[in-house]
Design a protein around this motif. Structure first.
Motif, short mmCIF file in Angstrom:
data_model
loop_
_atom_site.label_atom_id
_atom_site.label_comp_id
_atom_site.label_asym_id
_atom_site.label_seq_id
_atom_site.Cartn_x
_atom_site.Cartn_y
_atom_site.Cartn_z
N VAL A 160 0.86 -1.19 0.00
CA VAL A 160 0.00 0.00 0.00
C VAL A 160 0.89 1.23 0.00
CG1 VAL A 160 -1.78 1.30 1.22
CG2 VAL A 160 -1.80 -1.20 1.30
N THR A 161 0.59 2.21 -0.82
CA THR A 161 1.30 3.49 -0.80
C THR A 161 0.30 4.62 -0.53
OG1 THR A 161 1.16 3.53 -3.24
CG2 THR A 161 3.22 2.79 -2.25
N LEU A 162 0.78 5.67 0.14
CA LEU A 162 -0.08 6.77 0.59
C LEU A 162 0.53 8.09 0.18
CD1 LEU A 162 -0.50 5.52 4.29
CD2 LEU A 162 -2.04 5.04 2.38
N TRP A 163 -0.32 9.11 0.01
CA TRP A 163 0.18 10.45 -0.28
C TRP A 163 -0.91 11.47 -0.01
CZ3 TRP A 163 -1.15 6.87 -3.98
CH2 TRP A 163 -2.15 7.24 -4.89
N TYR A 164 -0.48 12.72 0.11
CA TYR A 164 -1.39 13.85 0.26
C TYR A 164 -1.49 14.61 -1.06
CZ TYR A 164 -0.95 13.40 5.39
OH TYR A 164 -0.97 12.96 6.69
N ASP A 165 -2.62 15.26 -1.28
CA ASP A 165 -2.71 16.23 -2.36
C ASP A 165 -3.13 17.56 -1.75
OD1 ASP A 165 -5.41 15.93 -1.87
OD2 ASP A 165 -5.80 14.76 -3.68
N ASP A 166 -3.71 18.43 -2.51
CA ASP A 166 -4.05 19.77 -2.02
C ASP A 166 -5.39 19.82 -1.29
OD1 ASP A 166 -1.70 20.81 -3.05
OD2 ASP A 166 -2.61 21.26 -4.99
N THR A 167 -6.00 18.67 -1.04
CA THR A 167 -7.28 18.62 -0.36
C THR A 167 -7.08 18.15 1.09
OG1 THR A 167 -7.81 16.32 -0.87
CG2 THR A 167 -8.29 17.97 -2.56
N ASP A 168 -8.18 18.05 1.81
CA ASP A 168 -8.14 17.54 3.18
C ASP A 168 -8.16 16.02 3.23
OD1 ASP A 168 -8.12 20.12 4.17
OD2 ASP A 168 -10.29 20.21 4.46
N VAL A 169 -8.24 15.39 2.07
CA VAL A 169 -8.36 13.94 2.00
C VAL A 169 -7.02 13.32 1.61
CG1 VAL A 169 -9.52 12.01 0.84
CG2 VAL A 169 -10.79 14.11 1.35
N MET A 170 -6.58 12.32 2.36
CA MET A 170 -5.37 11.59 1.99
C MET A 170 -5.69 10.57 0.89
SD MET A 170 -2.73 9.37 4.37
CE MET A 170 -3.88 8.01 4.67
N ARG A 171 -4.78 10.41 -0.03
CA ARG A 171 -4.96 9.45 -1.12
C ARG A 171 -4.09 8.22 -0.87
NH1 ARG A 171 -9.47 11.90 -3.04
NH2 ARG A 171 -9.08 14.15 -3.20
N GLY A 172 -4.40 7.16 -1.58
CA GLY A 172 -3.61 5.95 -1.44
C GLY A 172 -3.91 4.98 -2.55
N GLN A 173 -3.11 3.93 -2.60
CA GLN A 173 -3.34 2.87 -3.58
C GLN A 173 -3.03 1.52 -2.93
OE1 GLN A 173 -1.44 3.29 -7.38
NE2 GLN A 173 -2.33 1.41 -8.19
N VAL A 174 -3.98 0.61 -3.07
CA VAL A 174 -3.76 -0.78 -2.65
C VAL A 174 -3.29 -1.53 -3.89
CG1 VAL A 174 -4.76 -2.84 -1.63
CG2 VAL A 174 -5.61 -0.59 -0.94
N HIS A 175 -2.09 -2.05 -3.82
CA HIS A 175 -1.51 -2.74 -4.98
C HIS A 175 -1.88 -4.22 -4.98
CE1 HIS A 175 1.11 0.75 -6.01
NE2 HIS A 175 1.01 0.95 -4.71
N ALA A 176 -1.75 -4.84 -6.12
CA ALA A 176 -2.10 -6.26 -6.27
C ALA A 176 -1.21 -7.12 -5.38
CB ALA A 176 -1.95 -6.68 -7.73
#
Length: 309
Positions: free
Chosen positions: A232-248
């Motif tokens: 799993v990788t995580l990151w922030y953007d310019d919003t109040d919501v954190m983003r992420g990706q669950v990899h295979a």
């Protein structure tokens, strides 16, 4: 407890007691100011962060590295400000503050009843991701926490994470491995931050073109229990919501010794981490030595210091 340990514990206690009571914009602004002051002072942590980022972005100019380290310190303080406030968040707030892509990899894995291992680097806010799992998905999980000094500070972290719905085991040798394996064999979920080895038994990997060591635990648990290993990788953007990706899920190699399989899977995990970090380097909170060359340099510095004394 030493005076330094008492001060450290007191400062964290003040953060947990005070920051969570501040209005959201005030807490965010305070975090940015603290980050900017720390960045301007150019202390060891900031210099180490820049050194690490120089490997992630090898063609970056000194000006670009300075921009990345400043953004990195702001991202790191955002993690702390959010973490101090997480216990006060409602279930709805926690569920709406994280937006992972490809979450079907996780839900499908959980439905398989094989047990699931989520492995993450020190990116974004892994505590927030954990709260999202417990509150949005309603799935409890087990994790491991590094033994911190003073002991009272470690106790604060354990109590904090347990209040968020996590089972927390101490990282003491291999003592936690058996419990993690039992949880996985029962079809449970285990979450591990896995980009920095805290033992002497890490697996050597190539990471951004240089040698580093990463924990063997995720790969060994997957082999021993049949659980699915998902990066799993995580990151922030310019919003109040954190983003992420669950990899295979990462496959267990069909041939080779256990050590060879562990090495192959850990390298595959490192490659996924590297891809996520390269896309969002400012959200990788690695303020410690990681690469073997840096660790060897520290040993040499310690030897020279001992010789001088």
């Amino acid at each position: 407890m030493s005076v330094r340990d008492s001060v450290t514990d007191g400062l964290y206690g003040l953060g947990w007691a005070t920051v969570k009571k501040l209005p959201e914009p005030v807490a965010r602004g305070l975090g940015r100011r603290i980050a900017d002051v720390a960045w301007k002072r150019r202390g060891k942590s900031v210099l180490r962060l820049e050194s690490n980022l120089a490997r992630v972005v090898p063609d970056a100019t000194p000006e670009r590295l300075a921009e990345l380290s400043k953004a990195g310190m702001r991202s790191y303080m955002r993690y702390w400000m959010e973490s101090f406030r997480l216990p006060t968040w409602s279930k709805e707030r926690a569920a709406g503050s994280f937006d992972p892509k490809d979450v079907h990899h996780l839900t499908d894995a959980l439905a398989s009843d094989r047990g699931v291992i989520l492995a993450l680097p020190h990116m974004g806010n892994w505590d927030l991701a954990g709260v999202w799992v417990t509150r949005a998905l309603g799935v409890p999980f087990t994790t491991v926490a590094e033994r911190l000094k003073p002991e009272s500070l470690y106790d604060r972290f354990v109590a904090y994470r347990e209040s968020l719905g996590m089972e927390v085991l101490p990282h003491t040798g291999g003592a936690a491995f058996g419990t993690l394996a039992r949880r996985l064999r029962a079809g449970g979920l285990v979450c591990l931050v896995a980009d920095r080895d805290l033992s002497a038994s890490g697996v050597e990997v190539s990471f951004f073109g240089e040698k580093a060591r990463m924990p063997a635990g995720p790969a060994m648990l997957a082999q021993q229990t049949g659980a699915l290993l998902l990066p799993v990788t995580l990151w922030y953007d310019d919003t109040d919501v954190m983003r992420g990706q669950v990899h295979a899920p990462l496959d267990v190699p069909e041939s080779g010794t256990r050590a060879e399989k562990t090495s192959s899977m850990t390298q595959a995990l490192a490659d996924v981490f590297a891809g996520g970090i390269a896309e969002h380097p400012e959200d990788w909170h690695m303020l410690q030595r990681l690469w073997l060359a840096d660790l060897e340099e520290r040993v040499e510095e310690q030897r020279e210091g001992e010789q001088r004394t």
